[in-house]
Design an enzyme around this catalytic site. Structure first.
Site, PDB file in Angstrom:
ATOM      1  N   LYS A 101       0.826  -1.205   0.000  1.00 12.61           N
ATOM      2  CA  LYS A 101       0.000   0.000   0.000  1.00 12.61           C
ATOM      3  C   LYS A 101       0.860   1.255   0.000  1.00 12.61           C
ATOM      4  O   LYS A 101       0.557   2.226  -0.687  1.00 12.61           O
ATOM      5  CB  LYS A 101      -0.956  -0.025   1.207  1.00 12.61           C
ATOM      6  CG  LYS A 101      -2.050  -1.069   1.068  1.00 12.61           C
ATOM      7  CD  LYS A 101      -2.795  -1.329   2.371  1.00 12.61           C
ATOM      8  CE  LYS A 101      -3.791  -2.465   2.192  1.00 12.61           C
ATOM      9  NZ  LYS A 101      -4.477  -2.835   3.449  1.00 12.61           N
ATOM     10  N   GLN A 140      -4.435  -1.831   9.768  1.00  7.11           N
ATOM     11  CA  GLN A 140      -4.367  -3.120   9.071  1.00  7.11           C
ATOM     12  C   GLN A 140      -4.990  -4.222   9.925  1.00  7.11           C
ATOM     13  O   GLN A 140      -4.636  -4.408  11.088  1.00  7.11           O
ATOM     14  CB  GLN A 140      -2.913  -3.469   8.741  1.00  7.11           C
ATOM     15  CG  GLN A 140      -2.757  -4.743   7.934  1.00  7.11           C
ATOM     16  CD  GLN A 140      -3.395  -4.654   6.562  1.00  7.11           C
ATOM     17  OE1 GLN A 140      -3.257  -3.661   5.860  1.00  7.11           O
ATOM     18  NE2 GLN A 140      -4.089  -5.716   6.177  1.00  7.11           N
ATOM     19  N   ASP A 146     -11.066   2.965   4.633  1.00  9.14           N
ATOM     20  CA  ASP A 146     -11.506   1.577   4.492  1.00  9.14           C
ATOM     21  C   ASP A 146     -13.033   1.468   4.462  1.00  9.14           C
ATOM     22  O   ASP A 146     -13.571   0.402   4.188  1.00  9.14           O
ATOM     23  CB  ASP A 146     -10.969   0.724   5.648  1.00  9.14           C
ATOM     24  CG  ASP A 146      -9.731  -0.071   5.257  1.00  9.14           C
ATOM     25  OD1 ASP A 146      -9.494  -0.234   4.047  1.00  9.14           O
ATOM     26  OD2 ASP A 146      -9.013  -0.523   6.157  1.00  9.14           O
TER      27      ASP A 146
END
Length: 287
Positions: A53, A97, A120
């Site tokens: 990422k 994460q 997200d």
């Protein structure tokens, strides 16, 4: 005649190209888009995902802030880090994460993130907006799937969709996104009966089980010219695989995604897009 491969790498690059241009435009306005990541513990797969990422951000001109934290962090300490990032005007997106160590509360953690920095799309606020057809920041994998449909000009209106997943990450957001496009959606899961028969009637199958020992989608389970989107990825017989037997299915389906190289690249691309969107939102509220 074989169907068309939906190439996630090609579609993801088209998204990245748009993101790069948008990042340049924001920088010309004095806004430097920035994504902050939080990696807890030493899970090798999670470390790889975060590293990828960061690399993708660098490619399109998005700055990053990397927070690597020991697995023994407490929920209170983690909350403090998130609060600091929420109040930092130079940070536009926050990504924790997953999965987290067992002693940490995933819901409490994702809920702590400011909805305006929730790249997200997992906060209750943004999940609720999605259900009300008002979402701006949407979960990355589901929005990546929708980008695939749009890229190939696949009209979802009136289509019968079998969605084999009910998670907060994939199934539930996809359900709402598909409904917005006037598809008829049946959400299936481990307790669904007659799944094979349901798949045979579907115009589109989206599967995200992720365990070949429990489920494999084969060509005899789909109807001619259907569309198969394989969101799953796992290791089986020392190979990376999805839920679908791609080689068999592509001979019968009109469109299908491979694994790897299908939905996976789209998830990162849509994260980049969400970060740019969040940076744009921050400029509109004077931050």
């Amino acid at each position: 005649m074989a169907g068309t491969k939906i190439d996630g790498k090609v579609i993801a690059q088209s998204v990245k190209d748009r993101v790069k241009k948008a990042a340049e435009e924001l920088k010309s306005q004095g806004i430097n888009p920035c994504l902050a990541t939080i990696l807890i513990g030493d899970n090798p797969a999670s470390a790889t995902y975060v590293r990828n990422k960061h690399k993708a951000c660098e490619e399109v001109g998005i700055a990053t802030k990397d927070h690597k934290i020991g697995a023994d962090i407490t929920q209170i300490e983690l909350n403090k880090i998130i609060d600091e990032l929420n109040s930092d005007p130079s940070v536009h997106g926050i990504l924790v994460q997953l999965p987290l160590p067992d002693h940490l509360d995933e819901f409490a953690t994702t809920s702590r993130i400011s909805p305006l920095k929730d790249v997200d799309g997992l906060t209750p606020h943004n999940a609720g907006l999605l259900a009300m057809k008002k979402a701006i920041l949407v979960a990355c994998t589901p929005s990546g799937v929708m980008e695939m449909f749009e890229y190939h000009g696949i009209d979802l209106e009136g289509k019968n969709v079998v969605l084999i997943n009910r998670s907060n990450l994939v199934g539930k957001p996809l359900y709402h996104l598909l409904l917005e496009k006037n598809a008829t959606v049946m959400t299936c899961h481990s307790k669904t009966k007659n799944l094979k028969e349901l798949c045979k009637e579907a115009d589109i199958i989206i599967t995200a089980v992720g365990d070949r020992t429990k489920f494999t989608l084969t060509a005899d389970m789909i109807k001619e010219d259907s569309i198969v989107i394989d969101v799953a990825i796992s290791r089986f017989n020392e190979k990376l695989v999805g839920d679908a037997d791609y080689e068999g299915i592509i001979q019968k389906a009109s469109f299908a995604t491979p694994v790897p190289g299908g939905v996976g690249p789209m998830t990162v691309a849509m994260l980049l897009k969400n970060t740019i969107t969040a940076a744009s939102l921050s400029s509109q509220i004077g931050r």
